[in-house]
Write a protein that holds these residues in place. Sequence first.
Motif, PDB file in Angstrom:
ATOM      1  N   GLY A  38       0.784  -1.229   0.000  1.00 23.76           N
ATOM      2  CA  GLY A  38       0.000   0.000   0.000  1.00 23.76           C
ATOM      3  C   GLY A  38       0.815   1.277   0.000  1.00 23.76           C
ATOM      4  O   GLY A  38       0.297   2.344   0.323  1.00 23.76           O
ATOM      5  N   THR A  39       2.090   1.179  -0.370  1.00 23.42           N
ATOM      6  CA  THR A  39       2.944   2.366  -0.423  1.00 23.42           C
ATOM      7  C   THR A  39       3.761   2.368  -1.706  1.00 23.42           C
ATOM      8  O   THR A  39       3.871   1.359  -2.399  1.00 23.42           O
ATOM      9  N   LEU A  40       4.362   3.501  -1.985  1.00 28.27           N
ATOM     10  CA  LEU A  40       5.346   3.616  -3.055  1.00 28.27           C
ATOM     11  C   LEU A  40       6.669   3.130  -2.480  1.00 28.27           C
ATOM     12  O   LEU A  40       7.148   3.687  -1.486  1.00 28.27           O
ATOM     13  N   PRO A  41       7.280   2.089  -3.044  1.00 25.48           N
ATOM     14  CA  PRO A  41       8.451   1.474  -2.397  1.00 25.48           C
ATOM     15  C   PRO A  41       9.785   2.172  -2.680  1.00 25.48           C
ATOM     16  O   PRO A  41      10.830   1.532  -2.692  1.00 25.48           O
ATOM     17  N   TRP A  42       9.772   3.455  -2.909  1.00 21.60           N
ATOM     18  CA  TRP A  42      10.984   4.257  -3.059  1.00 21.60           C
ATOM     19  C   TRP A  42      10.632   5.698  -2.730  1.00 21.60           C
ATOM     20  O   TRP A  42       9.466   6.043  -2.636  1.00 21.60           O
ATOM     21  N   GLU A  68      -5.798   6.014  -0.282  1.00 28.92           N
ATOM     22  CA  GLU A  68      -5.423   5.657   1.088  1.00 28.92           C
ATOM     23  C   GLU A  68      -3.910   5.714   1.291  1.00 28.92           C
ATOM     24  O   GLU A  68      -3.439   6.086   2.361  1.00 28.92           O
ATOM     25  N   SER A  69      -3.137   5.354   0.255  1.00 29.16           N
ATOM     26  CA  SER A  69      -1.675   5.406   0.397  1.00 29.16           C
ATOM     27  C   SER A  69      -1.183   6.851   0.489  1.00 29.16           C
ATOM     28  O   SER A  69      -0.188   7.125   1.154  1.00 29.16           O
ATOM     29  N   GLY A 116      -3.289   5.945 -10.647  1.00 28.81           N
ATOM     30  CA  GLY A 116      -3.166   4.597 -10.120  1.00 28.81           C
ATOM     31  C   GLY A 116      -4.342   4.177  -9.281  1.00 28.81           C
ATOM     32  O   GLY A 116      -5.267   4.950  -9.090  1.00 28.81           O
ATOM     33  N   GLY A 117      -4.263   2.963  -8.841  1.00 23.28           N
ATOM     34  CA  GLY A 117      -3.236   1.951  -8.985  1.00 23.28           C
ATOM     35  C   GLY A 117      -3.397   1.112 -10.240  1.00 23.28           C
ATOM     36  O   GLY A 117      -3.976   1.509 -11.245  1.00 23.28           O
ATOM     37  N   ALA A 118      -2.865  -0.105 -10.132  1.00 23.77           N
ATOM     38  CA  ALA A 118      -2.757  -0.998 -11.284  1.00 23.77           C
ATOM     39  C   ALA A 118      -4.112  -1.243 -11.946  1.00 23.77           C
ATOM     40  O   ALA A 118      -4.217  -1.211 -13.178  1.00 23.77           O
ATOM     41  N   ASP A 119      -5.163  -1.494 -11.163  1.00 22.84           N
ATOM     42  CA  ASP A 119      -6.490  -1.751 -11.756  1.00 22.84           C
ATOM     43  C   ASP A 119      -7.012  -0.516 -12.485  1.00 22.84           C
ATOM     44  O   ASP A 119      -7.619  -0.625 -13.551  1.00 22.84           O
ATOM     45  N   ILE A 120      -6.774   0.659 -11.931  1.00 25.05           N
ATOM     46  CA  ILE A 120      -7.230   1.903 -12.557  1.00 25.05           C
ATOM     47  C   ILE A 120      -6.443   2.141 -13.841  1.00 25.05           C
ATOM     48  O   ILE A 120      -7.011   2.567 -14.857  1.00 25.05           O
ATOM     49  N   PHE A 121      -5.138   1.860 -13.829  1.00 26.03           N
ATOM     50  CA  PHE A 121      -4.352   1.986 -15.059  1.00 26.03           C
ATOM     51  C   PHE A 121      -4.905   1.062 -16.144  1.00 26.03           C
ATOM     52  O   PHE A 121      -5.012   1.454 -17.298  1.00 26.03           O
ATOM     53  N   ARG A 122      -5.262  -0.171 -15.777  1.00 28.64           N
ATOM     54  CA  ARG A 122      -5.828  -1.104 -16.766  1.00 28.64           C
ATOM     55  C   ARG A 122      -7.133  -0.575 -17.346  1.00 28.64           C
ATOM     56  O   ARG A 122      -7.366  -0.654 -18.548  1.00 28.64           O
ATOM     57  N   LEU A 123      -8.003  -0.043 -16.479  1.00 31.74           N
ATOM     58  CA  LEU A 123      -9.273   0.513 -16.958  1.00 31.74           C
ATOM     59  C   LEU A 123      -9.059   1.722 -17.864  1.00 31.74           C
ATOM     60  O   LEU A 123      -9.796   1.917 -18.828  1.00 31.74           O
ATOM     61  N   ASP A 139      15.594  -2.916  -9.933  1.00 29.73           N
ATOM     62  CA  ASP A 139      14.468  -3.723  -9.495  1.00 29.73           C
ATOM     63  C   ASP A 139      14.122  -3.341  -8.057  1.00 29.73           C
ATOM     64  O   ASP A 139      14.990  -2.921  -7.290  1.00 29.73           O
ATOM     65  N   VAL A 140      12.845  -3.498  -7.720  1.00 29.11           N
ATOM     66  CA  VAL A 140      12.365  -3.186  -6.379  1.00 29.11           C
ATOM     67  C   VAL A 140      11.410  -4.301  -5.967  1.00 29.11           C
ATOM     68  O   VAL A 140      10.618  -4.777  -6.788  1.00 29.11           O
ATOM     69  N   GLU A 141      11.477  -4.731  -4.713  1.00 29.17           N
ATOM     70  CA  GLU A 141      10.509  -5.705  -4.218  1.00 29.17           C
ATOM     71  C   GLU A 141       9.152  -5.033  -4.125  1.00 29.17           C
ATOM     72  O   GLU A 141       9.049  -3.873  -3.701  1.00 29.17           O
ATOM     73  N   GLY A 142       8.107  -5.768  -4.536  1.00 28.96           N
ATOM     74  CA  GLY A 142       6.779  -5.190  -4.463  1.00 28.96           C
ATOM     75  C   GLY A 142       5.697  -6.214  -4.690  1.00 28.96           C
ATOM     76  O   GLY A 142       5.971  -7.378  -4.983  1.00 28.96           O
ATOM     77  N   ASP A 143       4.450  -5.754  -4.577  1.00 29.72           N
ATOM     78  CA  ASP A 143       3.309  -6.644  -4.770  1.00 29.72           C
ATOM     79  C   ASP A 143       2.276  -6.074  -5.739  1.00 29.72           C
ATOM     80  O   ASP A 143       1.227  -6.669  -5.958  1.00 29.72           O
ATOM     81  N   VAL A 144       2.571  -4.909  -6.331  1.00 25.91           N
ATOM     82  CA  VAL A 144       1.689  -4.319  -7.338  1.00 25.91           C
ATOM     83  C   VAL A 144       2.549  -3.999  -8.555  1.00 25.91           C
ATOM     84  O   VAL A 144       3.614  -3.380  -8.426  1.00 25.91           O
ATOM     85  N   TYR A 145       2.078  -4.444  -9.726  1.00 25.79           N
ATOM     86  CA  TYR A 145       2.855  -4.318 -10.954  1.00 25.79           C
ATOM     87  C   TYR A 145       2.052  -3.580 -12.022  1.00 25.79           C
ATOM     88  O   TYR A 145       0.831  -3.726 -12.103  1.00 25.79           O
ATOM     89  N   LEU A 146       2.767  -2.829 -12.849  1.00 22.94           N
ATOM     90  CA  LEU A 146       2.166  -2.200 -14.021  1.00 22.94           C
ATOM     91  C   LEU A 146       2.297  -3.153 -15.186  1.00 22.94           C
ATOM     92  O   LEU A 146       3.366  -3.738 -15.402  1.00 22.94           O
TER      93      LEU A 146
END
Length: 176
Positions: A38-42, A68-69, A116-123, A139-146
């Motif tokens: 739920g955050t920007l990882p950088w 929320e982020s 964002g996020g990813a779902d909104i970008f897809r729409l 590279d960055v560890e994360g759980d949300v991808y574009l």
Amino acid sequence: CEKSNTTICTATNLGDLIMAEVIIIVAVAKNNVIGRDGTLPWHLPSDLNHFKKTTMGYPLIMGRKTYESIGRPLPGRDNVVLTRDKELELPGCIVVHTMEEAIDHCRNDEKVFIIGGADIFRLAMPLTDTIIYTALERDVEGDVYLDPIDTDTFEIVDRKAFDEEEPYQIIRYERN
């Protein structure tokens, strides 16, 4: 698109509603990560300044998780939050429940930014004219991808390299 209980709006008729230039603005790690927990990882203050300067005065469309982020409405811009939650109220924001409502709210603006996020970008991708893409060179560890940019649909029209806090590029894509 006519608003009724039986009408389903597709990207084609959503496109008829759009008057504004639709711009996705996104920061992406080399491995396509855009978020973690739920955050920007950088933290790139220079890119955040670019984001603020670029989007100031224009409406922003974001999903609830992105809102929320951030934790508050971003000043100087209409904050349009897309959510499935029909009860959600966010002071200082326009809460909508479909991409059609979000686009309809912004149709008379010169530009609208999808953040964002990813779902909104897809729409938003089928409606998007321009992508402003901050590309980290690591590279960055994360759980949300574009999703990868479709280079048959979008072409690079500008690329600038920066080396402030760390090396990155801002790449501008436009629809072919």
